[in-house]
Design a protein around this motif. Structure first.
Motif, PDB file in Angstrom:
ATOM      1  N   ARG A   1     136.819  20.788 -41.125  1.00  0.00           N
ATOM      2  CA  ARG A   1     137.477  22.093 -41.128  1.00  0.00           C
ATOM      3  C   ARG A   1     138.470  22.197 -42.272  1.00  0.00           C
ATOM      4  O   ARG A   1     138.498  23.185 -43.008  1.00  0.00           O
ATOM      5  CB  ARG A   1     138.191  22.313 -39.794  1.00  0.00           C
ATOM      6  CG  ARG A   1     139.023  23.594 -39.755  1.00  0.00           C
ATOM      7  CD  ARG A   1     140.029  23.577 -38.623  1.00  0.00           C
ATOM      8  NE  ARG A   1     140.917  22.430 -38.654  1.00  0.00           N
ATOM      9  CZ  ARG A   1     141.971  22.308 -39.457  1.00  0.00           C
ATOM     10  NH1 ARG A   1     142.267  23.264 -40.332  1.00  0.00           N
ATOM     11  NH2 ARG A   1     142.735  21.227 -39.416  1.00  0.00           N
ATOM     12  N   TYR A   2     139.323  21.179 -42.436  1.00  0.00           N
ATOM     13  CA  TYR A   2     140.358  21.174 -43.466  1.00  0.00           C
ATOM     14  C   TYR A   2     139.746  21.316 -44.851  1.00  0.00           C
ATOM     15  O   TYR A   2     140.320  21.980 -45.730  1.00  0.00           O
ATOM     16  CB  TYR A   2     141.148  19.865 -43.360  1.00  0.00           C
ATOM     17  CG  TYR A   2     142.365  19.777 -44.249  1.00  0.00           C
ATOM     18  CD1 TYR A   2     143.627  20.093 -43.760  1.00  0.00           C
ATOM     19  CD2 TYR A   2     142.267  19.350 -45.577  1.00  0.00           C
ATOM     20  CE1 TYR A   2     144.755  19.986 -44.560  1.00  0.00           C
ATOM     21  CE2 TYR A   2     143.383  19.248 -46.389  1.00  0.00           C
ATOM     22  CZ  TYR A   2     144.628  19.565 -45.881  1.00  0.00           C
ATOM     23  OH  TYR A   2     145.743  19.472 -46.687  1.00  0.00           O
ATOM     24  N   LEU A   3     138.567  20.725 -45.041  1.00  0.00           N
ATOM     25  CA  LEU A   3     137.914  20.736 -46.350  1.00  0.00           C
ATOM     26  C   LEU A   3     136.802  21.768 -46.451  1.00  0.00           C
ATOM     27  O   LEU A   3     135.883  21.620 -47.235  1.00  0.00           O
ATOM     28  CB  LEU A   3     137.385  19.340 -46.681  1.00  0.00           C
ATOM     29  CG  LEU A   3     138.470  18.266 -46.857  1.00  0.00           C
ATOM     30  CD1 LEU A   3     137.841  16.901 -47.100  1.00  0.00           C
ATOM     31  CD2 LEU A   3     139.414  18.624 -47.996  1.00  0.00           C
ATOM     32  N   GLY A   4     136.882  22.836 -45.635  1.00  0.00           N
ATOM     33  CA  GLY A   4     136.065  24.007 -45.918  1.00  0.00           C
ATOM     34  C   GLY A   4     134.956  24.365 -44.967  1.00  0.00           C
ATOM     35  O   GLY A   4     134.313  25.407 -45.169  1.00  0.00           O
TER      36      GLY A   4
ATOM     37  N   ILE B   1     138.324  28.366 -48.362  1.00  0.00           N
ATOM     38  CA  ILE B   1     139.728  28.063 -48.664  1.00  0.00           C
ATOM     39  C   ILE B   1     140.586  29.216 -48.155  1.00  0.00           C
ATOM     40  O   ILE B   1     140.176  30.372 -48.145  1.00  0.00           O
ATOM     41  CB  ILE B   1     139.980  27.855 -50.174  1.00  0.00           C
ATOM     42  CG1 ILE B   1     139.468  29.062 -50.991  1.00  0.00           C
ATOM     43  CG2 ILE B   1     139.370  26.571 -50.661  1.00  0.00           C
ATOM     44  CD1 ILE B   1     139.902  29.024 -52.443  1.00  0.00           C
ATOM     45  N   ASP B   2     141.799  28.866 -47.718  1.00  0.00           N
ATOM     46  CA  ASP B   2     142.765  29.871 -47.274  1.00  0.00           C
ATOM     47  C   ASP B   2     143.687  30.238 -48.417  1.00  0.00           C
ATOM     48  O   ASP B   2     144.070  29.382 -49.220  1.00  0.00           O
ATOM     49  CB  ASP B   2     143.598  29.330 -46.105  1.00  0.00           C
ATOM     50  CG  ASP B   2     142.775  29.121 -44.849  1.00  0.00           C
ATOM     51  OD1 ASP B   2     142.102  30.075 -44.422  1.00  0.00           O
ATOM     52  OD2 ASP B   2     142.807  28.000 -44.289  1.00  0.00           O
ATOM     53  N   GLY B   3     144.051  31.502 -48.496  1.00  0.00           N
ATOM     54  CA  GLY B   3     144.977  31.963 -49.518  1.00  0.00           C
ATOM     55  C   GLY B   3     146.335  32.281 -48.930  1.00  0.00           C
ATOM     56  O   GLY B   3     146.611  32.014 -47.764  1.00  0.00           O
ATOM     57  N   GLU B   4     147.198  32.871 -49.732  1.00  0.00           N
ATOM     58  CA  GLU B   4     148.540  33.220 -49.269  1.00  0.00           C
ATOM     59  C   GLU B   4     148.536  34.444 -48.364  1.00  0.00           C
ATOM     60  O   GLU B   4     149.483  34.640 -47.601  1.00  0.00           O
ATOM     61  CB  GLU B   4     149.452  33.484 -50.470  1.00  0.00           C
ATOM     62  CG  GLU B   4     149.725  32.243 -51.325  1.00  0.00           C
ATOM     63  CD  GLU B   4     150.681  32.540 -52.454  1.00  0.00           C
ATOM     64  OE1 GLU B   4     151.104  33.708 -52.576  1.00  0.00           O
ATOM     65  OE2 GLU B   4     151.014  31.606 -53.208  1.00  0.00           O
TER      66      GLU B   4
END
Length: 553
Positions: free
Chosen positions: A510-513, A379-382
């Motif tokens: 990719r979008y889901l990890g 997951i990507d964070g801020e």
């Protein structure tokens, strides 16, 4: 760096969307892109698309080895934006890579200038918007790097050079597709295949994508810019001579059709040696129950007659595609971007210092679809991972080496959702094995590097399989497909400092990890190893407001 960026912005604003070269050892190419939404009907129904200077697909970037490319992007969307330059190695410069783990997004209503050098490269590549599912709306275009004049190319100059971007296409908006994935749903089947943003109707009203003069030879750069499916390219009644694959000159074999997997680009020569009239270039989905087909018109100048409705058939099964992969060989007698033979790098004689086996898996627990590598779903964070590392707060944002190099067999039954970061020691020679236990074809891309694709085989990998590696002339490239219930092996030196993304090219995965980041730190914090963070670079998340670290010297 800051001065160059300011000059670039000033010149670009004066020149509008034009491009020109500045005299010097390494010329500069300047572009201005206005990124907007538009409404088009590429698949027969009106839908929102992403335009660059009003174009869909976006404009080609036509560069030459060692050129500096400066792209000033005005984000006129209502959402953040980043552009990724797929396959461009960005030596010592992950600051310009344009993915969420390394860069802060360009906010709506603002602009940002990318500056990167296509250093020591040639070949066919493409760019695209990298946040979320934006690529599903367009915003992609061709990026070619021509060889410098003093470096010989192993074929005669073609009459012209054309880019063909094909891929599967959804008629739902990119924001709707994102909502599907966020809610735990799959994307489902795409609706069609587009070839350069269209699909020829075949009713006599289609305008040609390109024209050819009888007897002349043309270069076509074939790229799969889709989201889900491998694509087979073929030219009606014409053969293709493969000359380049993702930045490497290849042994020049002839093909009736070519499987191009997600994220891949091939350079082929096509000779206009047939009756002068119209012909179809065809792109169709591979390994799907329902075969989707896209077409475009190639027209002979002064030709008479429409294209025949008889479309050449695509191959069947992935075993055919595996055999085609084995036919691809590096051209060891050709020069590359540097004036030394490609084959002078004897990768097969370098000792492997580390082996990492990456196993993909999928989970549908609690109705939420997630994908993982070695049991970790990224997951990507801020805060971009690269910025956290550079500012010295990595331990507040992520942990290194959350996955093991040699996962147990039951790893496919476990899943942890967190940032997935591996640290590789600078200049080590590493072997990566991709194991695919699923029933679909996978495709992986590694930013910042080219690797040697030494093997793809059915079954499960073990060290004995190394005896089957191609250790002489495997093609140096940046994507690799992995067939169902199969494995693929790549080898490379991690000699490019930065934070680099390794990801599934299947957009849903990719979008889901199903991705991770590879950290290659500089041991000396030296400009010899990595460029300084540009003064104009965007900051966000936990590093916003922090004092900038001392510059490298």
């Amino acid at each position: 760096m800051e001065g160059v960026a300011k000059i670039a912005v000033m010149v670009v604003c004066l020149m509008g969307g034009s491009m020109f070269a500045v005299r010097g050892e390494d010329p500069y190419l300047f572009f201005t892109w206005n990124v907007t939404y538009g409404t088009l009907s590429p698949a027969g129904v009106p839908q929102q698309v992403i335009l660059i200077n009003g174009e869909f697909p976006g404009p080609n970037i036509n560069s030459t080895s060692n050129n500096n490319v400066v792209v000033n992007i005005f984000n006129n969307l209502d959402e953040p934006l980043l552009f990724h330059w797929a396959g461009i190695q960005q030596r010592k410069n992950s600051w310009q890579d344009g993915v969420v783990g390394t860069n802060c997004p360009i906010q709506a209503g603002t602009n940002y200038t990318y500056h990167f050098q296509v250093k020591d490269q040639i070949g066919s590549f493409f760019y695209y918007p990298s946040i979320g599912m934006q690529r599903a709306a367009g915003g992609f275009g061709g990026l070619r790097i021509n060889s410098r004049l003093l470096i010989p190319v192993p074929y005669a100059d073609p009459e012209d050079d054309y880019t063909l971007l094909a891929g599967d296409w959804y008629t739902k908006s990119h924001s709707t597709l994102s909502k599907f994935l966020d809610s735990g749903r799959a994307l489902g089947r795409p609706q069609t295949i587009l070839v350069n943003g269209q699909n020829a109707k075949g009713d006599g009203t289609d305008k040609p994508l390109f024209t050819m003069i009888h007897g002349k030879t043309y270069k076509y750069r074939l790229c799969n810019v889709g989201l889900k499916n491998s694509v087979n390219f073929r030219f009606q009644n014409h053969q293709m001579k493969l000359v380049e694959l993702e930045g490497s000159h290849t042994v020049q074999n002839m093909y009736d059709s070519l499987d191009v997997h997600l994220g891949q680009c091939f350079g082929v020569l096509v000779t206009a040696d047939q009756e002068p009239k119209d012909y179809y270039v065809v792109a169709s989905s591979r390994f799907t129950k329902v075969v989707l087909t896209g077409k475009g018109i190639i027209r002979y100048t002064n030709g008479k007659g429409p294209a025949s409705p008889e479309i050449p058939e695509a191959p069947v099964g992935w075993a055919w595609s595996l055999n085609q992969f084995r036919s691809f060989r590096w051209n060891l007698t050709a020069s590359a971007a540097r004036p030394n033979p490609q084959g002078s790098y004897h990768y097969g004689k370098i000792n492997i210092t580390r082996t990492v086996r990456l196993v993909n898996s999928v989970s549908r627990d609690n109705g939420k679809l997630r994908y993982a590598l070695n049991g970790v779903s990224h997951i990507d964070g801020e805060t971009p991972l690269k910025l956290a590392e550079y500012f010295g707060i990595a331990d507040q944002v992520f942990k290194y080496d959350t996955i093991v190099d040699d996962p147990p067999a039951n790893i496919v039954n476990t899943m942890t959702i967190q940032p997935n970061v591996i640290k590789f020691e600078y200049r080590t020679f590493i072997e990566i094995i991709f194991e695919n236990h699923e029933k679909s074809v996978q495709s992986y891309n590694l930013n910042g590097f080219s690797f040697f694709a030494v093997a793809i085989e059915p079954g499960t990998w073990n060290p004995v399989k190394r005896k089957n590696y191609n250790l002489l002339d495997a093609v140096s490239r940046h994507t690799i497909q992995v067939f169902p219930k199969s494995w693929a092996a790549i080898m490379l030196t991690f000699d490019n400092v930065g934070m680099w993304n390794l990801r599934s090219e299947l957009a849903e995965n990719r979008y889901l990890g199903q991705q991770l980041y590879i950290s290659v730190p500089t041991p000396a914090r030296s400009l010899r190893d990595e460029y300084n963070m540009p003064d104009y670079a965007l900051v966000c998340g936990a590093v916003k407001g922090l004092p900038r670290p001392p510059s490298y010297v």
